[in-house]
Design a protein around this motif. Structure first.
Motif, short mmCIF file in Angstrom:
data_model
loop_
_atom_site.label_atom_id
_atom_site.label_comp_id
_atom_site.label_asym_id
_atom_site.label_seq_id
_atom_site.Cartn_x
_atom_site.Cartn_y
_atom_site.Cartn_z
N ALA A 1 0.84 -1.20 0.00
CA ALA A 1 0.00 0.00 0.00
C ALA A 1 0.87 1.24 0.00
O ALA A 1 2.06 1.19 0.32
CB ALA A 1 -0.92 0.00 1.22
N SER A 2 0.26 2.37 -0.34
CA SER A 2 0.91 3.68 -0.29
C SER A 2 0.23 4.51 0.79
O SER A 2 -0.96 4.34 1.06
CB SER A 2 0.81 4.39 -1.64
OG SER A 2 1.47 3.64 -2.64
N PRO A 3 0.96 5.43 1.41
CA PRO A 3 0.38 6.24 2.49
C PRO A 3 -0.68 7.20 1.99
O PRO A 3 -0.49 7.87 0.97
CB PRO A 3 1.60 6.98 3.06
CG PRO A 3 2.60 6.98 1.96
CD PRO A 3 2.39 5.72 1.21
N VAL A 4 -1.81 7.26 2.70
CA VAL A 4 -2.92 8.17 2.40
C VAL A 4 -3.32 8.86 3.70
O VAL A 4 -3.52 8.21 4.73
CB VAL A 4 -4.13 7.41 1.83
CG1 VAL A 4 -5.30 8.37 1.60
CG2 VAL A 4 -3.76 6.70 0.53
N VAL A 5 -3.39 10.17 3.68
CA VAL A 5 -3.73 10.92 4.88
C VAL A 5 -5.07 10.45 5.45
O VAL A 5 -6.05 10.30 4.73
CB VAL A 5 -3.81 12.43 4.58
CG1 VAL A 5 -4.33 13.20 5.79
CG2 VAL A 5 -2.43 12.96 4.19
N GLY A 6 -5.08 10.20 6.74
CA GLY A 6 -6.28 9.75 7.42
C GLY A 6 -6.45 8.26 7.48
O GLY A 6 -7.31 7.76 8.22
N ALA A 7 -5.64 7.51 6.73
CA ALA A 7 -5.76 6.06 6.74
C ALA A 7 -5.25 5.49 8.06
O ALA A 7 -4.25 5.97 8.61
CB ALA A 7 -4.97 5.46 5.58
N PRO A 8 -5.89 4.46 8.57
CA PRO A 8 -5.41 3.84 9.81
C PRO A 8 -4.16 3.02 9.56
O PRO A 8 -4.03 2.37 8.51
CB PRO A 8 -6.59 2.95 10.23
CG PRO A 8 -7.24 2.60 8.94
CD PRO A 8 -7.11 3.82 8.06
N VAL A 9 -3.23 3.07 10.50
CA VAL A 9 -1.99 2.30 10.38
C VAL A 9 -1.66 1.67 11.73
O VAL A 9 -2.07 2.16 12.77
CB VAL A 9 -0.81 3.18 9.93
CG1 VAL A 9 -1.08 3.78 8.56
CG2 VAL A 9 -0.52 4.28 10.93
N CYS A 10 -0.91 0.58 11.67
CA CYS A 10 -0.39 -0.04 12.88
C CYS A 10 1.06 -0.41 12.63
O CYS A 10 1.42 -0.80 11.52
CB CYS A 10 -1.18 -1.30 13.25
SG CYS A 10 -2.90 -0.99 13.74
#
Length: 438
Positions: free
Chosen positions: A321-330
């Motif tokens: 995946a690529s980083p998207v503002v607001g996306a949840p991450v762990c």
């Protein structure tokens, strides 16, 4: 030493604004205050000035929060007595709101109806206390030389988990393995305990040094976390971690041996590979290392598409995946284990400050997930997709995430720098191991 980097304030200020309140339900109205206090205009001037200076709130808000805390204490005590399996803790949030953590939607509705914010937690306060007692019993059964490396244990109600504070020593560092802690944390999961895979994977601990580990003082060992298992352009097995974990980070050259720590004697740790090469800063601004795995590394399980999840569970990586503002991450790391947040900025350029005082310009994305010293190199996922590698944070020096959250709340919360895995694989010519969804 445990490897991590410290982020400059510019990143700190840009993150964390989404961290608090994401999992809370706004109360319909504040509970009526029943605590007797002096009016704000009767507070001593010195006290009022200190409140404004240190807490950045007004004297009246100071009084209101103090009263709210006492009211919350009474409410929480009564709620726990009547619904022990539903109660998971209570606190005053950084916004001054009273929060009650509960384990069921029905309990959340009841708390909200009473005028309090709610937060969902998987384990009740009674369950946490039992787990703490079990942990302390386990520590008491350890040999003295091992048990002496445990500085203390506590309950972190904000993250709904047990915290174990270990000495930064060879034994302490080796004990700080998610595979070992998972056996203690797994009882925090609701329902029947799940078996914990003892094989190393992304987020677990490795140590490295410039020479043979048997000849290296413990203070010179570099402690980091495995990132994603992958293959190089020739199809050989590798692990992708952080570049600043390489003892030869200044030049990016390979040759440093990589070991799986032996909890009983770190000098007898198993060598599972060698740092092949790394990059830190210019020209691309990335922070990565490629660990070439030997036969023992492969047979240990580092040839699988797996990352250590919450409570010691196993996450199978299903894609990238690529980083998207607001996306949840762990993120998964050997010090703070599995912590989550959201992406606050998908493109960040900042300074990564090293322990020797030098700095490198590093580019990546910022998230609000708490990251501690030793988590460097660990895997960052969004869902079950590989997203990035942990590079640095503003909380690397904190003893645990609970203290980091409290100390950094007034600055916007914890901020972590991740290196996009898609950029790492493109630059290194590697391929992350994934497993198709079945």
């Amino acid at each position: 030493m445990r490897n991590t980097g410290a982020l400059r304030a510019a990143v700190i200020c840009s993150t964390g604004f989404l961290f608090f309140g994401i999992f809370s339900t706004p109360a319909s109205a504040d509970p009526e205050s029943s605590v007797s206090q002096s009016p704000a205009d009767q507070l001593p001037r010195e006290l009022a000035d200190a409140v404004v200076r240190d807490l950045n709130i007004s004297p009246q808000e100071y009084l209101d929060r103090a009263a709210r805390a006492q009211e919350l204490s009474t409410y929480a005590s009564d709620f726990r007595a009547s619904r022990p399996s539903d109660f998971a803790g209570a606190w005053i949030g950084p916004d001054g709101n009273a929060v009650v953590a509960v384990t069921t939607p029905d309990a959340a509705q009841a708390v909200a109806k009473d005028g309090y914010d709610t937060a969902h937690a998987p384990v009740s306060a009674d369950g946490l206390e039992k787990s703490l007692a079990d942990l302390n019993s386990w520590i008491a059964s350890l040999p003295r030389e091992v048990a002496s490396q445990v500085n203390g244990t506590s309950i972190d109600i904000l993250d709904n988990q047990i915290v174990i504070d270990l000495a930064n020593s060879p034994i302490g560092s080796a004990l700080n393995l998610p595979t070992l802690l998972a056996n203690l944390k797994v009882i925090l999961s609701p329902g029947a305990p799940k078996p914990v895979d003892p094989s190393p994977m992304g987020g677990d601990t490795y140590v490295t040094t410039e020479g043979d580990i048997k000849d290296t003082p413990s203070t010179e060992l570099s402690v980091c976390s495995f990132g994603f298992n992958a293959t190089d352009a020739s199809g050989d097995p590798v692990n992708l971690s952080a570049g600043h974990c390489n003892p030869n980070a200044d030049t990016g050259s390979g040759g440093a041996p990589v070991y799986l720590p032996n909890p009983a004697n770190v000098q007898e740790s198993t060598r599972i590979g060698t740092v092949d090469r790394s990059s830190l800063g210019s020209p691309s601004g990335l922070d990565w290392s490629v660990i070439a795995l030997n036969d023992q590394g492969v047979s240990s399980g580092l040839d699988r598409p797996t990352v250590r999840g919450a409570n010691g569970s196993t996450i199978t990586v299903t894609g990238m995946a690529s980083p998207v503002v607001g996306a949840p991450v762990c993120k998964s790391g050997q010090s703070s284990s599995f912590t989550c947040g959201v992406i606050a900025a998908d493109r960040v350029e900042t300074q990564l400050f090293m322990e020797d005082g030098s700095s490198r310009t590093v580019r990546g994305f910022a998230s609000t997930a708490c990251t501690l010293s030793g988590d460097s190199g660990g895997a960052i996922v969004t869902g079950t997709l590989a997203l990035g590698i942990t590079s640095g944070s503003n909380s690397g020096g904190a003893p645990d995430c609970a203290e980091a959250n409290l100390a950094l709340a007034q600055y916007g919360g914890t901020a972590s720098l991740g290196i996009p895995i898609a950029q790492v694989t493109a630059e290194t010519g590697t391929t992350v191991r994934t497993s198709p969804v079945t």
